[in-house]
Design an enzyme around this catalytic site. Sequence first.
Site, PDB file in Angstrom:
ATOM      1  N   SER A 162       0.829  -1.199   0.000  1.00  0.00           N
ATOM      2  CA  SER A 162       0.000   0.000   0.000  1.00  0.00           C
ATOM      3  C   SER A 162       0.859   1.242   0.000  1.00  0.00           C
ATOM      4  O   SER A 162       2.050   1.203   0.311  1.00  0.00           O
ATOM      5  CB  SER A 162      -0.934   0.004   1.200  1.00  0.00           C
ATOM      6  OG  SER A 162      -0.236   0.490   2.324  1.00  0.00           O
ATOM      7  N   LYS A 163       0.227   2.351  -0.331  1.00  0.00           N
ATOM      8  CA  LYS A 163       0.906   3.638  -0.416  1.00  0.00           C
ATOM      9  C   LYS A 163       1.642   3.976   0.867  1.00  0.00           C
ATOM     10  O   LYS A 163       2.700   4.562   0.835  1.00  0.00           O
ATOM     11  CB  LYS A 163      -0.136   4.726  -0.673  1.00  0.00           C
ATOM     12  CG  LYS A 163      -0.178   5.159  -2.112  1.00  0.00           C
ATOM     13  CD  LYS A 163      -0.972   6.435  -2.229  1.00  0.00           C
ATOM     14  CE  LYS A 163      -1.366   6.595  -3.682  1.00  0.00           C
ATOM     15  NZ  LYS A 163      -2.691   7.057  -3.886  1.00  0.00           N
ATOM     16  N   ARG A 164       1.038   3.590   1.977  1.00  0.00           N
ATOM     17  CA  ARG A 164       1.630   3.971   3.254  1.00  0.00           C
ATOM     18  C   ARG A 164       3.049   3.431   3.421  1.00  0.00           C
ATOM     19  O   ARG A 164       3.864   4.009   4.097  1.00  0.00           O
ATOM     20  CB  ARG A 164       0.748   3.485   4.415  1.00  0.00           C
ATOM     21  CG  ARG A 164      -0.138   4.590   4.956  1.00  0.00           C
ATOM     22  CD  ARG A 164      -1.175   4.056   5.884  1.00  0.00           C
ATOM     23  NE  ARG A 164      -2.188   3.322   5.152  1.00  0.00           N
ATOM     24  CZ  ARG A 164      -2.638   2.126   5.493  1.00  0.00           C
ATOM     25  NH1 ARG A 164      -2.151   1.511   6.546  1.00  0.00           N
ATOM     26  NH2 ARG A 164      -3.563   1.530   4.787  1.00  0.00           N
ATOM     27  N   GLY A 198       5.319   3.252   1.207  1.00  0.00           N
ATOM     28  CA  GLY A 198       6.298   3.824   0.281  1.00  0.00           C
ATOM     29  C   GLY A 198       5.720   3.950  -1.099  1.00  0.00           C
ATOM     30  O   GLY A 198       4.512   4.068  -1.264  1.00  0.00           O
TER      31      GLY A 198
END
Length: 493
Positions: free
Chosen positions: A262-264, A266
Site C-alpha cells: 500500500s501507499k503507506r 512507500g
Amino acid sequence: MSRTRFAPSPTGMLHVGGLRTALFNYLYAKKNEGTFILRIEDTDRERYEEGTEENILKTLDWAKLNPDEGVTLEGEKGDKKPYHQSERLDVYKKAIDKLLESKNAYYAFDTTEELNRMREEEKKAGNPAPKYDISMRMRMKNSLTLSEEEVKNKIDAGDEYVIRLKVPDNHTVKVFDEIRGALEFKSSSIDDAVLLKSDGFPTYHLANIVDDNAMDIDMVIRGEEWLPSLPKHVLLYEAFGWNMPKFAHVPLLLNPSGGKLSKRQGDVSVSDFIERGYLPEVMINFLALLGWNPGTTDEIFSLDELIEKFSLDRVQKGGAIFDTEKLDWLQGQWIRKFTPKEFAERIQPIVAKEFPDARKDSKFVEKAQLIQDRITFFKEASEMLSFFYLDPKVDLELIASKKQKVTKDMVADIVSMLIETLEKISTWNEETIKESIIKLAKEKELKNGQVLWPLRAILTGLPYSPGAFEVAEVLGKDETLKRLAKALELVKK
Ligand code: GLU
C-alpha cells in the site's frame, strides 16, 4: 487470436500492480497473436482525477506496452469506439432496458436513510453483514414490491432510483478461473448489486460486462481484488445470454512483511520508480516475476523473451512479494547486460548535462566502461565520471586512510614514490602500471593498499570510484603525473 484488455479507472496514478496487470494482458495477447486493448473505465465521477489518464498512457508507453486498440496516446483506435466508458452511456442504457425487460433487473427507490435504517435494524436483529439481497428485497421500496402504476408514477414524478440486479434464488454460480480452477458461489451470498446509479451512470459491474462483450474480449486478466465481483459478472452474462470470456485473477502484491502493498509503505506509483531511475526493461522484468515464474532458474527476461515464455499456468495463486532489493539487483544485472557502446550511449546525455565536454569526448566509451559494473542508476554516472571533466580536489582527509593504514605524515613520501615510479613507464597501460606499482610496494615493504589508495584518491577525489590502474590508464600518463605533482605540492605545504 485473442483479445485482452487493460481497463484502468482514472482515479490515480498508475500503480505497480496496475502495470503488472497490463503486462500480463499484453503478454497473453502477444503470445496468442492477439490484440491488447486499453479501455478507460471512467464512470465513477466522484473518484475521477484529472491527469491520471495521461499518466496511465504515458507510463504504458514508457514500459513499451502500447495498446493495439482502444485509448492510445494518439487518440482512440479501433472499430469498437468509443473506448471511454463515460462516452458509452447509451450502450449501457440499452443493456439495462434488456435486463429490465427480461426481469433480471428492477428499479429500487429506497433513499439513503431507508437503506441505513434497514442495515441498522438487521444488525440489531443479529445479522452482522446486512445486504440488499433475496431475503431483504421484498421489504424494500422497489418495482418488485410496488405496483406497476406506483413505479410509473414515481419515475414520472422524478423520484430518484437505481436499477439493481435481481440475483436468482437458490442458484449456484459456477465459473472456471485459469489460475484458481473451478469456483462456486451460492447466490444467497450475492447482493442485488446496483447496476445503474441515480446519476444515470452505470456501475463498474454493468459497464465492465457490457463492454467486454461488445469489444469481443475473450480473456480477462485482472487482480485478485476483483474476485468477489466475479459471481455478479457471471450472473450478468447469464442474464444477457452472452458467452463468457475466460477469467484469470492474478495474485495480490504483498510487501516483504506479508501485508498488502500500500501507499503507506512507500512508493507504489510507477512514476515514482521512473523518477528514481529504474529502467523500463527492469520494471517489466521485475513485474513479470511477481506471480509468474518461467519454470527454470532464469531471471533475466526482455519483453520479447517474456512473450515467448509467458503462460498463465505458471502464475501462482498465493500473493507475490514486492521485494525492492530484488528490483535493485535486477537493475544492476540489466545495466551490466548492455554492450559497452549501448551503455555509453545511454549515459552520455546524462553526464553531458553536467559536463558538456562529455558530449564530444572520443574516449567516452572507454571512460563509461570503468563504471558499468559499479552503478545501479544511470544518474550516478555523472558523479562517478566527474574526475575526467574537472580537476578533483586534493583532500588530505580522503587520501590518508585509517583503513588502508595511510597516515597523513606518510602521504608526501608515498606520492613522491608514485611519481618516480610512474615516470619511468614507457608503455602506459593498466598492466604496466599495475606491475610497477606492485613492485614498488614490495620494495618499500608497504601493503598494496598503502600505495593504491592514495593514488586512486588523488586521481578521482572520490571515496568510491573505479580502480586506480584503470583510471590512470584512461587519464593517460601526463594527466596522471600532473595530478600527482599538484597533490604533492599541496600536501607538502
Ligand atoms: N476498472 C477496473 C480497475 O480499475 C477494472 C477491473 C477489471 O479488469 O475488471 O481495475
